[in-house]
Enzyme design. Structure first.
Site, short mmCIF file in Angstrom:
data_model
loop_
_atom_site.label_atom_id
_atom_site.label_comp_id
_atom_site.label_asym_id
_atom_site.label_seq_id
_atom_site.Cartn_x
_atom_site.Cartn_y
_atom_site.Cartn_z
N TYR A 184 -9.05 13.50 -29.71
CA TYR A 184 -8.55 12.53 -28.73
C TYR A 184 -9.59 11.43 -28.51
O TYR A 184 -10.55 11.58 -27.74
CB TYR A 184 -8.25 13.25 -27.42
CG TYR A 184 -7.45 12.44 -26.43
CD1 TYR A 184 -6.09 12.63 -26.30
CD2 TYR A 184 -8.06 11.51 -25.60
CE1 TYR A 184 -5.34 11.90 -25.39
CE2 TYR A 184 -7.34 10.78 -24.69
CZ TYR A 184 -5.98 10.97 -24.58
OH TYR A 184 -5.24 10.25 -23.67
N TYR B 178 -1.60 4.65 -29.15
CA TYR B 178 -2.08 5.38 -27.97
C TYR B 178 -0.90 6.01 -27.26
O TYR B 178 -0.30 5.42 -26.36
CB TYR B 178 -2.84 4.43 -27.04
CG TYR B 178 -3.37 5.08 -25.78
CD1 TYR B 178 -4.06 6.28 -25.83
CD2 TYR B 178 -3.17 4.48 -24.55
CE1 TYR B 178 -4.55 6.87 -24.68
CE2 TYR B 178 -3.66 5.05 -23.38
CZ TYR B 178 -4.35 6.25 -23.45
OH TYR B 178 -4.84 6.83 -22.31
#
Length: 379
Positions: free
Chosen positions: A283, A333
């Site tokens: 991430y 994203y």
């Protein structure tokens, strides 16, 4: 043991021109079709417990897909949720409460007023004590991390540049990424400063989009359309830090203890060590957070992340490819659902020019402070 048998995602885009429900429905429909399953054949559903319930509720989605549910659950939010979701799916399947489980997540932060910058307005302490003094959004939070890391461990701006450049290299190889503009060190240092020392390439994209995947038992997976990807181990952990304090107030600032515990859990469950991992999808909301997670997951010691990533090589052709699609920095994203989809794509051998040769074991890390999720997937 369970397996992922279908994946779907919308095309990466800053603004999709579509409603968030339409985006999620598209991703889920594609995931079901990829698995060769109709909605009536999937009786479980899992998503996060914070973002989706208010925008794309599970009952609404199930009705659109013709799903008669016997299991519905949620946990955490964002990255930790979508990565650790197979843990809940496995519980449901092992107990006989579901035969197949759909996991979904999406955001419309490229179109929604305020986007991700408005997310932390939900926490009163941030609004009262941080925003008035300039801590108004995630770039300011992680600029604090970067400066503190530089002070403690001698990190250079060139080290952050190399992470951003590697991610962009991977994104270009995919052919699908939201940002495929070539980037080198010169381009990095000529880019706009967002929050010192972070520049535009250090920061995740802003996107609209959704992703989904289907989980079922290993036995049932053998009869379905696609080669299954086994979920060998999952870890989930949370630190005792409230939302008011995330990113800025916890001590020590640069450590994510939940990542260490979740990684240990996943490795024990999978009976696989980090040395066996062929690629990792981490991430990467910012270059500095990607570096810190590499350390906290256990790939190297705290303070050694930049050296480790440089020595290993994190592009697709490196010894430890990281974010083979370009990650949140260059692909899209959507808070990590794209990381799971990409890991499945790699293990199927379907990644095209971005394929990691001989990929058999992948690790996915999902960061949603104070929570963290880890999944170890295998061919």
């Amino acid at each position: 043991m369970v397996a992922i048998v279908g994946i779907g995602e919308t095309a990466p885009a800053r603004q999709s021109g579509k409603d968030i429900r339409a985006l999620v429905l598209e991703a889920c429909t594609d995931a079901l079709a990829d698995a060769g399953l109709g909605g009536s054949e999937v009786d479980g559903i899992v998503t996060d417990s914070v973002i989706m319930p208010g925008t794309v509720p599970a009952d609404w989605l199930a009705a659109q897909l013709g799903m008669t549910l016997s299991f519905s659950a949620s946990l955490s939010y964002g990255g930790a949720a979508v990565v650790a979701a197979p843990m809940l799916a496995e519980m449901a399947i092992a107990s006989g409460r579901a035969r197949a489980v759909l996991v979904y997540f999406g955001v419309d932060w490229g179109s929604r007023p305020g986007g991700p910058y408005a997310f932390h307005d939900a926490y009163p302490a941030k609004a009262a004590f941080e925003k008035p003094y300039g801590f108004s959004a995630q770039p300011a939070y992680f600029a604090l991390w970067a400066r503190r890391y530089m002070h403690e461990f001698g990190l250079r701006e060139e080290d952050l540049a190399d992470i951003a450049v590697a991610h962009r290299h991977n994104a270009i190889r995919t052919g699908r990424a939201q940002n495929r503009k070539p980037l080198d060190r010169d381009g990095y240092f000529s880019s706009r400063l967002v929050a010192d020392p972070l520049r535009v390439p250090d920061c995740c994209l802003i996107s609209d989009g959704a992703g989904a995947y289907v989980v079922t038992s290993r036995e049932r997976a053998r009869d379905l359309r696609r080669v299954p990807v086994e979920v060998r181990g999952v870890g989930f952990a949370s630190a005792p830090v409230p939302g008011d304090d995330v990113f800025t107030q916890p001590s020590p600032l640069l450590t994510t203890p939940a990542a260490t515990r979740a990684s240990d859990q996943a490795q024990r469950s999978a009976k696989i060590s980090l040395g066996d991992v062929d690629f990792a999808e981490i991430y990467d909301c910012f270059t500095i957070s990607c570096l810190a997670q590499i350390e906290d997951l256990g790939f190297c010691r705290k303070g050694d992340g930049a050296h480790f990533m440089r020595e290993q090589g994190i592009t697709i052709d490196g010894r430890l490819p990281v974010n083979t699609h370009g990650g949140l920095l260059s692909y899209s994203y959507r808070l990590g659902i794209e990381h799971v989809v990409e890991a499945v794509r790699q293990l199927r051998g379907d990644a095209g020019d971005a394929q990691v040769l001989g990929a058999e074991i992948g690790l996915v890390g999902g960061f949603s402070p104070p929570d963290y999720g880890v999944a170890i997937l295998t061919r």
